[in-house]
Write an enzyme that holds these catalytic residues in place. Sequence first.
Site, short mmCIF file in Angstrom:
data_model
loop_
_atom_site.label_atom_id
_atom_site.label_comp_id
_atom_site.label_asym_id
_atom_site.label_seq_id
_atom_site.Cartn_x
_atom_site.Cartn_y
_atom_site.Cartn_z
N HIS A 170 -8.16 -5.92 9.65
CA HIS A 170 -7.93 -5.30 8.62
C HIS A 170 -6.48 -5.84 7.92
O HIS A 170 -5.59 -6.16 8.77
CB HIS A 170 -8.12 -3.82 8.37
N GLU A 196 -10.33 -2.13 5.34
CA GLU A 196 -10.86 -1.99 6.59
C GLU A 196 -12.25 -2.97 6.57
O GLU A 196 -12.61 -3.55 5.55
CB GLU A 196 -11.43 -0.66 6.76
N ASP A 247 -8.77 -4.71 14.38
CA ASP A 247 -10.24 -4.90 13.61
C ASP A 247 -10.21 -6.05 12.81
O ASP A 247 -11.13 -6.10 11.89
CB ASP A 247 -10.80 -3.56 13.28
N ASP A 275 1.01 -1.12 0.13
CA ASP A 275 -0.12 -0.18 0.08
C ASP A 275 0.63 1.36 0.14
O ASP A 275 2.21 1.08 0.28
CB ASP A 275 -0.85 -0.05 1.17
#
Length: 261
Positions: free
Chosen positions: A138, A143, A136, A67
């Site tokens: 991800h 996400e 979470d 990314d």
Amino acid sequence: MEVVIVPDAKAGGELIAEAMAQLLGRKPDAVLGVATGSTPLPIYAALAAKVRSGAVDASRARIAQLDEYVDLPAEHPESYRSVLRREVLEPLGLGMDAFMGPDGTAEDVQGACEAYDAALAAAGGVDLQLLGIGTDGHIGFNEPCSSLASRTRIKTLTEQTRVDNARFFDGDIEQVPHHVITQGIGTILEARHLVLLATGEGKADAVAATVEGPVAAVCPASALQLHPHATVVVDEAAASKLKLADYFRHTYANKPDWQGI
């Protein structure tokens, strides 16, 4: 999915670095997918040590980015391109000619995303993709509720993520970009081998959801269950919520030495 429980982050880094070393021995020009953040640093340190000792020849390796920030100049010290140059390329003795990543400064961002997917395919695909995981669930910047078939695309950072990342920008959230380009989950799943490293108790719930929960977009990393060769390496703290931890320990302890991870 194979789950390997190790004593600590250093042991996890050495285990994964050895798998990367073996891959480079079989395929010297392998495409290694890399991630930023603190979690993979023990991997990069262990692999660089092997290169320095002469145990591994990484001179033909190719490095692919997971990314990148949008609208942050490539030469900015906190662009992920710059971070990976410092943490991966230079320690392995590689130049930027070995690097592949999306153009976060492109005027046509969607075009840059599509071009990066095409570049990965043209390179023969990623041989081994390193992944971290958020609390979470991800992976990359996918996400919760990201499509499990998603391709490389632009994503908007949450306010909390920008607050968390402000520490890399002199504590000034205004310097943190609002958008990133990330490989999509569908793109990530095309790598031949996925290796996720998670350490610390804070990752325990996410690891349990990834490994033992249902495949669901609410936990993007659970998509690894769909992959034919996915390895999850966790320290004891990150493994603390796994119901099948004893089974994972037993199977890894009794697998053939030649099989690797």
